[in-house]
Design an enzyme around this catalytic site. Sequence first.
Site, short mmCIF file in Angstrom:
data_model
loop_
_atom_site.label_atom_id
_atom_site.label_comp_id
_atom_site.label_asym_id
_atom_site.label_seq_id
_atom_site.Cartn_x
_atom_site.Cartn_y
_atom_site.Cartn_z
N ASP A 81 0.82 -1.21 0.00
CA ASP A 81 0.00 0.00 0.00
C ASP A 81 0.85 1.26 0.00
OD1 ASP A 81 -2.26 -1.62 0.13
OD2 ASP A 81 -2.31 -1.56 2.32
N LYS A 82 0.29 2.34 -0.49
CA LYS A 82 0.98 3.63 -0.56
C LYS A 82 1.63 4.00 0.77
CE LYS A 82 -0.06 8.55 -0.84
NZ LYS A 82 -1.15 9.56 -0.90
#
Length: 309
Positions: free
Chosen positions: A144-145
């Site tokens: 995830d970012k």
Amino acid sequence: MNDTQLFERYDWTADSTDISERIDKYITLQNEDWSRSQVQAWIKEGRVTVNGEAVKSNYKLQADDEVTLRVPPPKEMAIKPESMPLDIVYEDADVVVVNKPRGLVVHPAPGHYSGTLVNGLLAHCKDLSGINGVLRPGIVHRIDKDTSGLLMVAKNDKAHMGLAEQLKEHTVNRKYVAIVHGVIPHEMGTIDAPIGRDPKNRQQMAVVFENSKPAVTHFIVLDRFKEYTLVELKLETGRTHQIRVHMKYIGYPLAGDPKYGPKNTLELGGQALHAKTLGFVHPRTGEHLEFEAPLPQDMVDVISLLKQS
């Protein structure tokens, strides 16, 4: 083949919690890779319908509205190399292992073609596997970012297939470190619970038993604090938001998690989750490789403060 067959179609049904939500905001929340401006452009182009009719960006949803989005195929030349600092942990002719910082998106998406890890990798090494298409060249798996840590990237199709097969067979060693809310009383555990789209909130994943996929996470306790626990987690499967969903499911959500955690949490700019260990068999040489990335400084600082409290 006509053009409509090239489009990727998404369908949602608005529920009572979506009443009066603007359609552009609603669609943007369905996928973290879509920008509000891109969704508005799609709406203007007539790619969004509600109950079969085109709408404007300011349309406000009603319960049971049937929303459809048809995303056009990516532009072949949309992804450009961009020089950026990269923490390359390992690299050879087949594989790159990179330590991704928190806040960096892994790959481009419609409406968001720049500033991603893929843009940086294209500038760094010029050659990436084309298996995942123009938007995700070389990307075998993602994090995830706002999760930091190790990611393996394939430089050619043979390497990509070899690494992807190891992920499918659950032989890649992936360990994470996280800070979670609450004090876990036992020393270790295994969460075996299927994950799918949350039927009550389509913007999130959840443990559900219909339209889901098996998901297994193992964890051990590393340290305990007054209101938090430091854990190491080992992924057996790799579902979207798996660790975040599983830890919330057992009552210990990740600190700093804006999507699955409580509002009153640690200030980290994202979930306190770091992909610490990555081990796999080299797809060409057959050698077992294993890498570790130290915790980012923000997590080190938070752990130090928790120890003092």
